[in-house]
Write a protein that holds these residues in place. Structure first.
Motif, PDB file in Angstrom:
ATOM      1  N   GLY A  16      78.176 102.483  56.613  1.00 31.47           N
ATOM      2  CA  GLY A  16      77.849 101.073  56.701  1.00 31.47           C
ATOM      3  C   GLY A  16      78.767 100.251  55.821  1.00 31.47           C
ATOM      4  O   GLY A  16      79.637 100.791  55.138  1.00 31.47           O
ATOM      5  N   TRP A  38      83.978  99.494  54.388  1.00 30.90           N
ATOM      6  CA  TRP A  38      83.289 100.422  55.279  1.00 30.90           C
ATOM      7  C   TRP A  38      83.095 101.707  54.485  1.00 30.90           C
ATOM      8  O   TRP A  38      84.071 102.261  53.965  1.00 30.90           O
ATOM      9  CB  TRP A  38      84.123 100.658  56.534  1.00 30.90           C
ATOM     10  CG  TRP A  38      83.492 101.604  57.501  1.00 30.90           C
ATOM     11  CD1 TRP A  38      83.924 102.848  57.819  1.00 30.90           C
ATOM     12  CD2 TRP A  38      82.317 101.373  58.288  1.00 30.90           C
ATOM     13  NE1 TRP A  38      83.075 103.417  58.754  1.00 30.90           N
ATOM     14  CE2 TRP A  38      82.085 102.529  59.049  1.00 30.90           C
ATOM     15  CE3 TRP A  38      81.409 100.307  58.399  1.00 30.90           C
ATOM     16  CZ2 TRP A  38      81.001 102.652  59.929  1.00 30.90           C
ATOM     17  CZ3 TRP A  38      80.334 100.432  59.269  1.00 30.90           C
ATOM     18  CH2 TRP A  38      80.139 101.587  60.023  1.00 30.90           C
ATOM     19  N   THR A  56      84.388  98.839  62.544  1.00 28.67           N
ATOM     20  CA  THR A  56      84.398 100.284  62.385  1.00 28.67           C
ATOM     21  C   THR A  56      85.656 100.862  63.015  1.00 28.67           C
ATOM     22  O   THR A  56      85.740 102.043  63.270  1.00 28.67           O
ATOM     23  CB  THR A  56      83.163 100.917  63.045  1.00 28.67           C
ATOM     24  OG1 THR A  56      83.207 100.613  64.440  1.00 28.67           O
ATOM     25  CG2 THR A  56      81.884 100.403  62.442  1.00 28.67           C
ATOM     26  N   VAL A 110      69.037  97.679  53.075  1.00 27.31           N
ATOM     27  CA  VAL A 110      70.313  98.419  53.169  1.00 27.31           C
ATOM     28  C   VAL A 110      70.614  99.122  51.855  1.00 27.31           C
ATOM     29  O   VAL A 110      70.895 100.320  51.823  1.00 27.31           O
ATOM     30  CB  VAL A 110      71.465  97.463  53.566  1.00 27.31           C
ATOM     31  CG1 VAL A 110      72.833  98.127  53.380  1.00 27.31           C
ATOM     32  CG2 VAL A 110      71.295  96.996  55.005  1.00 27.31           C
TER      33      VAL A 110
END
Ligand code: I3S
Length: 128
Positions: A16, A38, A56, A110
């Motif tokens: 993530g 990332w 990504t 998160v």
């Protein structure tokens, strides 16, 4: 159990976008440089690819390499104290090699998931 292990996502595989800065490298203090990275947790390694934002695209492509990797074995993870950063939801990660990182997300679910994954990884690999 074997069954659970074979059907559950492994805590050691996670990725993530996080905000990251080094604060110490090989035991020496370095200037903060917060960047959106990332981030991939793979086994006992944590990999960062700088400047990718929410993309990504580097993942699985040939030329893209992680900007840096940290070995979590023998490291420690904790919530950062207020004097380490003015930001909310900051994790302090220390490696056995003497690198200290701060990792942060504005989204508390998160960062809580990362906290859990990192502590699980460190305890899983504690005796290696
Ligand atoms: O711990 P510090 O030195 O207060 O960290 C802040 C600085 O690194 C600042 O950069 P410059 O001093 O290079 O301008 C950053 O922009 C801030 O984000 C740092 O503090 P936070 O509290 O955001 O971690």
């Amino acid at each position: 159990s074997f069954l659970l292990a074979s059907v559950s996502p492994q805590p050691s595989e996670k990725c993530g976008v996080l905000n990251v800065t080094k604060i110490t490298e090989n035991g020496k203090k370095v200037r903060k440089n917060w960047t959106s990275s990332w981030t991939v947790l793979q086994g006992s390694s944590l990999l960062f690819a700088k400047g990718q934002g929410a993309s990504t695209s580097w993942f699985g492509s040939n030329q893209s390499k992680p900007e840096f990797t940290v070995d979590l074995r023998g490291g420690s993870v904790d919530w950062a104290s207020k004097d380490k950063s003015s930001k909310k939801h900051v994790i302090e990660l220390k490696t056995r090699q003497g690198t200290e990182l701060l990792i942060q997300s504005e989204i508390d679910s998160v960062i809580n998931d990362w906290y859990r994954a990192l502590t699980e990884t460190i305890s899983t690999h504690a005796w290696e």
